[in-house]
Design a protein around this motif. Structure first.
Motif, mmCIF file in Angstrom:
data_model
loop_
_atom_site.group_PDB
_atom_site.id
_atom_site.type_symbol
_atom_site.label_atom_id
_atom_site.label_comp_id
_atom_site.label_asym_id
_atom_site.label_seq_id
_atom_site.Cartn_x
_atom_site.Cartn_y
_atom_site.Cartn_z
ATOM 1 N N GLY A 82 35.132 49.143 40.065
ATOM 2 C CA GLY A 82 35.364 47.770 39.639
ATOM 3 C C GLY A 82 36.318 47.686 38.461
ATOM 4 N N VAL A 83 36.136 48.556 37.483
ATOM 5 C CA VAL A 83 37.017 48.558 36.308
ATOM 6 C C VAL A 83 38.444 48.935 36.703
ATOM 7 N N LEU A 84 38.581 49.944 37.560
ATOM 8 C CA LEU A 84 39.917 50.349 38.006
ATOM 9 C C LEU A 84 40.623 49.224 38.761
ATOM 10 N N LEU A 85 39.873 48.520 39.596
ATOM 11 C CA LEU A 85 40.471 47.403 40.331
ATOM 12 C C LEU A 85 40.846 46.263 39.390
ATOM 13 N N LEU A 86 40.047 46.034 38.350
ATOM 14 C CA LEU A 86 40.394 45.006 37.362
ATOM 15 C C LEU A 86 41.660 45.380 36.600
ATOM 16 N N ILE A 87 41.806 46.653 36.298
ATOM 17 C CA ILE A 87 43.048 47.116 35.669
ATOM 18 C C ILE A 87 44.217 46.932 36.633
ATOM 19 N N GLY A 88 43.965 47.205 37.917
ATOM 20 C CA GLY A 88 44.993 46.994 38.931
ATOM 21 C C GLY A 88 45.410 45.531 39.018
ATOM 22 N N VAL A 89 44.442 44.626 38.866
ATOM 23 C CA VAL A 89 44.761 43.200 38.865
ATOM 24 C C VAL A 89 45.682 42.867 37.703
ATOM 25 N N GLU A 90 45.388 43.427 36.543
ATOM 26 C CA GLU A 90 46.211 43.167 35.360
ATOM 27 C C GLU A 90 47.629 43.700 35.532
ATOM 28 N N VAL A 107 45.382 44.936 53.852
ATOM 29 C CA VAL A 107 44.762 44.202 54.951
ATOM 30 C C VAL A 107 44.257 42.836 54.510
ATOM 31 N N THR A 108 43.970 42.697 53.216
ATOM 32 C CA THR A 108 43.469 41.431 52.702
ATOM 33 C C THR A 108 43.625 41.379 51.192
ATOM 34 N N ARG A 109 43.321 40.219 50.617
ATOM 35 C CA ARG A 109 43.290 40.081 49.167
ATOM 36 C C ARG A 109 41.840 40.106 48.699
ATOM 37 N N ILE A 110 41.576 40.777 47.591
ATOM 38 C CA ILE A 110 40.223 40.829 47.042
ATOM 39 C C ILE A 110 40.238 40.345 45.598
ATOM 40 N N GLN A 111 39.075 39.882 45.144
ATOM 41 C CA GLN A 111 38.906 39.463 43.756
ATOM 42 C C GLN A 111 37.924 40.434 43.103
ATOM 43 N N PRO A 112 38.434 41.483 42.453
ATOM 44 C CA PRO A 112 37.570 42.552 41.929
ATOM 45 C C PRO A 112 36.514 42.081 40.937
ATOM 46 N N THR A 144 26.732 47.804 25.198
ATOM 47 C CA THR A 144 27.569 46.634 24.897
ATOM 48 C C THR A 144 29.037 46.925 25.168
ATOM 49 N N LEU A 145 29.478 48.119 24.835
ATOM 50 C CA LEU A 145 30.873 48.499 25.113
ATOM 51 C C LEU A 145 31.129 48.583 26.618
ATOM 52 N N LEU A 146 30.161 49.125 27.355
ATOM 53 C CA LEU A 146 30.285 49.165 28.819
ATOM 54 C C LEU A 146 30.393 47.756 29.397
ATOM 55 N N LEU A 147 29.733 46.812 28.752
ATOM 56 C CA LEU A 147 29.783 45.423 29.199
ATOM 57 C C LEU A 147 31.088 44.749 28.811
ATOM 58 N N LEU A 148 31.545 44.983 27.586
ATOM 59 C CA LEU A 148 32.734 44.292 27.077
ATOM 60 C C LEU A 148 34.012 44.692 27.812
ATOM 61 N N LEU A 149 34.068 45.920 28.324
ATOM 62 C CA LEU A 149 35.295 46.382 28.997
ATOM 63 C C LEU A 149 35.633 45.517 30.216
ATOM 64 N N PRO A 150 34.752 45.389 31.210
ATOM 65 C CA PRO A 150 35.102 44.531 32.354
ATOM 66 C C PRO A 150 35.174 43.051 31.991
#
Length: 381
Positions: A82-90, A107-112, A144-150
């Motif tokens: 999930g984090v890698l895909l969010l970075i990919g979105v950025e 094949v499609t668009r996703i919203q990570p 908290t850090l694990l939460l703040l990243l995504p």
């Protein structure tokens, strides 16, 4: 040969085995209400919503078969993905309506960001499971850090609604893991002071030349519109004004199914998604709203029962967090539709039109069923 006969009763029992009857009753009531409201709000979308129901229920059934222990094995890989895909979105995401939230995977668009609604509580439940009985202050800092990243990656897309839901999902796990009230009380006090300051100084803070720094301009305008919708009644305040008119005009028993004037004269915006609660209040009145609230309350009570008697520390944290996520969806949606919270694009759980949120929520129900099933199996063994 007689032993190999097809037995439909046995097949049905096997199919229903992982399903919790109370949760299925609640889900049936909510999806039934969604179908009735959709016929009034947007009948042309009934076919596609029916497909969403089928996919979501299928996902829930499959999730109910997965044991909590096996599910937790996927916590870290799912979170990392999930984090890698969010970075990919950025870096490579597609922009639509001013927001960069989607990733084209061919094949499609996703919203990570949707992945993190499930991955975040799962990850933190797994994390605190590793530290059961020896949790220290530093563990809450790491969580908290694990939460703040995504959450930070979702905020900059920008997607305030989803970031709040992901943040809430993680915070619930942290709280249930034993976060001290000595840390909670100062945060609540700061929040109350901040909200009080915004309400008191609203006229000054909402001036065009005032930059709020931490919020984008459109987010600032949402808060200012909440404080005074009449500031721009035909623009930013239109949604809230029309929604409150619809809710208020429903009275005690409503105008009747498919008789809502705000709905059918197209005054009510987004009536099939974010503002579908206004459709219910206009057509079924206070009685309909109370019945819906009672149904949600039954869902919460059942969820907390499953959490209280879950067999492991991680499953207790996960069940409690999932149950509170249902509450957050409902509270935020009803709050924004009623004009007591800013409009942030959070759907009414199991009722609003759409596939992604419905699948996510049904996966949460499937996790609760899995935890309940593991408890019953542990008790019988």
């Amino acid at each position: 040969m007689s032993g190999s006969r097809f037995n439909p009763i046995a097949l049905l029992r096997a199919f229903l085995r992982p399903l919790d009857p109370i949760l299925m009753l609640v889900l049936g009531l909510l999806l039934g209400a969604a179908w009735v409201l959709m016929q009034s709000a947007s009948p042309e979308r009934l076919d596609s919503q029916g497909a969403h129901f089928a996919i979501a229920l299928g996902a829930m059934w499959l999730m109910a078969w997965v044991s909590p222990a096996r599910l937790l094995r996927f916590a870290l890989p799912l979170y990392a993905l999930g984090v890698l895909l969010l970075i990919g979105v950025e870096l490579f995401g597609e922009v639509s309506k001013g927001a960069q939230r989607w990733l084209d995977i061919g094949v499609t668009r996703i919203q990570p960001s949707e992945i993190m609604k499930i991955a975040m509580p799962l990850m933190l439940a797994w994390y605190f499971q590793q530290r059961e009985g020896q949790t220290r202050f530093v563990d809450f800092v790491v969580a908290t850090l694990l939460l703040l990243l995504p959450v930070g990656l979702i905020v900059i897309q920008p997607d305030l609604g989803t970031s709040l839901l992901v943040a809430a999902a993680g915070l619930y796990v942290i709280y249930f893991a034993g976060l001290s009230w000595k840390l909670i009380v100062p945060l609540v006090a700061l929040l109350v002071i901040g909200l009080g300051s915004i309400v008191t100084l609203g006229d000054t803070l909402c001036q065009p030349d005032v930059d709020w720094q931490v919020l984008r301009e459109y987010q600032k305008q949402r808060v200012c519109t909440l404080l005074d919708p009449t500031r721009d009644p035909l623009g930013r305040g239109f949604h809230i004004i029309q929604s409150t008119i619809a809710i208020g005009s429903g009275g005690m028993s409503g105008k009747g199914w498919m008789e809502g004037t705000q709905t059918h004269l197209s005054f009510l915006p987004e009536r099939h998604t974010d503002f579908i609660f206004a459709v219910l209040a206009e057509e079924f009145g206070l009685v309909g709203a109370v019945v819906l609230l009672a149904t949600y309350l039954l869902l919460l009570v059942r969820g907390f029962f499953i959490a209280a008697f879950a067999p492991t520390h991680a499953s207790r944290l996960l069940a409690g967090s999932i149950t509170m996520i249902f509450f957050t969806y409902a509270f935020v949606n009803m709050g924004m539709v009623s004009g007591i919270l800013p409009v942030v694009g959070v759907p009414l759980p199991f009722i609003s039109y759409g596939g992604t949120a419905l699948v996510t929520l049904c996966l949460g129900v499937g996790m609760l069923m899995s935890i309940q099933r593991s408890r019953l199996r542990a008790r019988s063994s």
